[in-house]
Structure formats: structure tokens, C-alpha cells
Design an enzyme around this catalytic site. Structure first.
Site, PDB file in Angstrom:
ATOM      1  N   HIS A  70       0.682  -1.374   0.031  1.00 29.53           N
ATOM      2  CA  HIS A  70       0.052   0.010  -0.072  1.00 29.53           C
ATOM      3  C   HIS A  70       0.746   1.309  -0.095  1.00 29.53           C
ATOM      4  CE1 HIS A  70       0.233   0.995   4.441  1.00 29.53           C
ATOM      5  NE2 HIS A  70       0.416  -0.266   4.577  1.00 29.53           N
ATOM      6  N   ASP A 187       6.265   2.115   6.211  1.00 31.39           N
ATOM      7  CA  ASP A 187       4.928   1.284   6.387  1.00 31.39           C
ATOM      8  C   ASP A 187       3.876   1.963   5.480  1.00 31.39           C
ATOM      9  OD1 ASP A 187       2.401  -0.060   6.675  1.00 31.39           O
ATOM     10  OD2 ASP A 187       2.343   0.761   8.953  1.00 31.39           O
ATOM     11  N   GLU A 221      -5.408   1.205   2.741  1.00 34.62           N
ATOM     12  CA  GLU A 221      -5.018   0.144   3.921  1.00 34.62           C
ATOM     13  C   GLU A 221      -4.918   0.428   5.527  1.00 34.62           C
ATOM     14  OE1 GLU A 221      -2.421  -2.536   6.580  1.00 34.62           O
ATOM     15  OE2 GLU A 221      -2.363  -0.256   5.923  1.00 34.62           O
ATOM     16  N   GLU A 222      -4.468   1.797   5.197  1.00 35.53           N
ATOM     17  CA  GLU A 222      -4.430   2.230   6.860  1.00 35.53           C
ATOM     18  C   GLU A 222      -6.020   2.503   7.580  1.00 35.53           C
ATOM     19  OE1 GLU A 222      -1.848   2.267   8.512  1.00 35.53           O
ATOM     20  OE2 GLU A 222      -0.167   2.425   7.389  1.00 35.53           O
ATOM     21  N   ASP A 242       4.434  -6.003   3.466  1.00 36.95           N
ATOM     22  CA  ASP A 242       4.094  -5.048   4.279  1.00 36.95           C
ATOM     23  C   ASP A 242       5.059  -4.991   4.997  1.00 36.95           C
ATOM     24  OD1 ASP A 242       2.948  -3.031   5.515  1.00 36.95           O
ATOM     25  OD2 ASP A 242       0.874  -3.571   5.524  1.00 36.95           O
ATOM     26  N   HIS A 322       4.498   2.989  13.116  1.00 35.97           N
ATOM     27  CA  HIS A 322       3.609   4.503  13.092  1.00 35.97           C
ATOM     28  C   HIS A 322       4.485   5.474  13.797  1.00 35.97           C
ATOM     29  CE1 HIS A 322      -0.557   2.360  12.204  1.00 35.97           C
ATOM     30  NE2 HIS A 322       0.182   1.946  11.135  1.00 35.97           N
TER      31      HIS A 322
END
Length: 344
Positions: A70, A187, A221-222, A242, A322
Site C-alpha cells: 500500500h 509502512d 490500507e491504513e 507489508d 507508526h
């Protein structure tokens, strides 16, 4: 596979990281991804949802493999223009105020103007605020301080800013001489770079996979529904590429490829996980098998959408997910090795 392809993946990742693309604001990144796969000679198209679907070719269309990554990242949106001219934000995806505090940001207005600022704790001066350390950080206790001369809501609106405008945080990308890649939003832009490098490997070596292989670079995706659509006919397996988790209780490092056996959505397909492990062993990849305690992937969204597929998940190890994330070129290389061994 030569390590040159890992270097290509890292260089591509750095280019993509320079394009702001939080969930809901991904058109620029998606166009870049489409154009890069197209430049390698593969058919790449934008989906109606805004993602990118790429056909890597293959001889058996009835046993297709879908590789999912993603390009959407964490970010924020303007939720309120405050009376002092500053902005209260709401997060996009899992962006946390604790990680974003003191980070430079950009506000994208609907008119196309981009305005710089910084996320700060409300009343951020330690020499003034005696409760600085005790304040719980959230998007209600922080505010975007704009780098413009504005002290009222009307003055901020005169700049063209309105509720609903997208806020992007500076990724601060850096590649060290020792091979570490540090940036926000590895990510999952690092995995997009890895899939581009795998496509380049196929092209450079004139390789056609024995099974039909597709890539789907998703853009939601998030927020949980990136992989829920645009699955090509004939796909029987899907592997999310991922980030691999690195942290307490897990064995993976940033220099390895992680093979996920289970995450918050449950176990991954036993046979697919086993074949990924076998591929790692055959290719001499440095790998770890781990269980991720707080994680979900595109391929789980594909399953929840009702597609009858087997599923797996791999990725280069990424620390501080994150937040300000870190991986290593060796983790990228090991991920490429697993892809080669699993597909070819």
C-alpha cells in the site's frame, strides 16, 4: 539475486516517500507508482478506487498470485479552525499525536496552496506551561501552528484553509552509510519499492513466472479496506508485502525478512506460510517467523470482502512502527529473496 536490486528498492522508496500520500489523498503517489511500473514495461492501471493494479505476466492464469502493498500512509485532516487561528486536527489512520508532536507539516488547501506549520502541544513553551510534562497528548491537546501571520479563524480562512483540508507530516527520510533507512511511512512505501525492484528483476532477466502474478498497490490500507476490491480473475493466493514487526517478544530485526504466522485477524494460511519459509531457506534469506499482536493487512481485507483465496504476509523488519520508523537494506534484500523463491 544481486544486492543491486535492494539498492534500487531503497532508492525508489525514497522517491515515493517524498510524495505526500495520507489515506484519502493518494493520487500523486498512485500516479508515480503506475508510471514506474509502466516504465519497466508492465501493464499498470489505476483502479476506480485509486489504487494501482499491475500485470507481471505468467503462464497459468487459473492459479494466479496477487502481491499486495500500500502507498497510503498516516496523516491528518483539519477538524477545526480555532479562534486563535491555529488548527485542531483529526488523525487519518493510526497517526498518534505523541509521535507527531513537534513535527513539521503541510496543509493542502482545496485551491492547491500548501501552507507549512508544526504540530505543537497547546501552550507549548516549557518556560510558561508548568504542566507541560503532565499533559496527555492527543489531537485535542495539540494544535497545528501555521507558519503564517494569523491570530484568528478569519485570518486563517483568508489563507484558503478550511475544515477537511489534508495535513501531511514531514517523513524526514534518511539513508545511512551503514545501510539503515529511517523515515516516517516506511509502512508501506518500502514494500512498494521492493515490488518495483522485483518487477525490475523479472524484466532485466527476461523471466516470465510460471503462474500469473499481479501486483495491487492499494490506497486505503491504513483504514482497513485497501485490499477489498480489484482482485483479478483466477487469483487463488494473495501475499501482503507489508512491514515486518520488530519489538519486544518478537524475533525479527530490521536486517531480516519477517514471515507472519498470525496477527490480530487470526492465522495466515498454514500452507502459504510453510512455502514462504521453504522459499527463505532455499534462497538463503535471513528470516524470522513471528506473531504480531496488534496488526492487520490488506490481504485480510481481501478475505473479508469474500474472496476465496489462501493468504500470507511477509515484509522487511521495521522498528518503531507508526512512528519514526527504521529498516535496513539487508531486510529489503532478504524480502526480495523470499519473493524470488516463492514465485520462481
Amino acid at each position: 539475486m544481486k544486492k543491486d536490486y535492494a539498492k534500487y528498492a531503497v532508492d525508489s522508496t525514497c522517491e515515493l516517500l517524498a510524495i505526500d500520500s495520507p489515506t484519502g489523498f493518494t493520487a500523486g503517489a498512485a500516479a508515480w507508482v503506475r508510471d514506474r511500473f509502466s516504465a519497466l514495461g508492465f501493464h499498470a492501471e489505476l483502479t476506480a478506487k485509486g489504487g494501482v493494479r499491475v500485470d507481471l505476466g505468467g503462464a497459468d492464469p487459473e492459479n494466479g498470485l496477487l502481491l499486495e502493498a500500500h502507498a497510503d500512509t498516516l496523516g491528518a485532516m483539519v477538524a477545526e479552525i480555532k479562534g486563535n487561528g491555529r488548527l485542531r486536527l483529526t488523525n487519518l489512520g493510526g497517526m498518534r499525536a505523541e509521535n507527531a508532536e513537534t513535527e513539521n507539516l503541510r496543509v493542502y488547501t482545496r485551491s492547491g496552496k500548501v501552507i507549512d506549520g508544526t504540530l505543537q502541544l497547546c501552550n507549548a513553551s516549557i518556560h510558561v506551561n508548568g504542566g507541560f510534562s503532565d499533559t496527555k497528548r492527543s489531537f485535542d491537546t495539540t494544535e497545528a501552528v501555521l507558519d503564517e501571520d494569523t491570530t484568528s479563524a478569519d485570518e486563517t480562512r483568508a489563507l484558503g484553509i478550511e475544515v477537511g483540508d489534508i495535513v501531511c507530516f514531514d517523513p524526514r527520510t534518511r539513508v545511512t552509510e551503514s545501510g539503515y533507512i529511517k523515515s516516517r511511512f516506511l509502512d508501506d512505501k518500502l514494500s512498494v519499492g521492493i515490488l518495483l525492484a522485483f518487477a525490475k528483476y523479472l524484466k532485466d532477466n527476461g523471466i516470465t513466472p510460471t503462474r500469473r502474478v499481479w501486483v495491487h498497490v492499494t490506497v486505503y490500507e491504513e483504514v482497513g479496506h485497501g485490499g477489498s476490491a480489484s482482485i483479478p480473475a483466477g487469483v487463488t493466493e494473495a501475499v501482503s508485502v507489508d512491514m515486518g514487526c520488530v519489538g519486544d517478544g518478537l524475533s525479527c530485526t530490521e536486517r531480516q525478512v519477517s514471515i507472519c504466522a498470525k496477527d490480530s485477524g487470526g492465522p495466515y494460511d498454514y500452507s502459504v506460510v510453510g512455502r514462504l519459509i521453504d522459499a527463505a531457506k532455499r534462497e538463503g534469506a535471513d528470516y524470522a517467523v513471528d506473531v504480531y499482536p496488534f496488526y492487520g493487512s490488506d490481504v485480510e481485507a481481501t478475505l473479508r470482502a469474500g474472496y476465496d483465496i489462501r493468504h500470507g504476509l511477509i515484509g522487511a523488519g521495521v522498528y518503531a512502527s507508526h512512528g519514526y520508523e527504521r529498516s535496513h537494506i539487508d531486510g529489503v534484500w532478504n524480502t526480495l529473496k523470499v519473493l524470488k523463491g516463492f514465485i520462481l
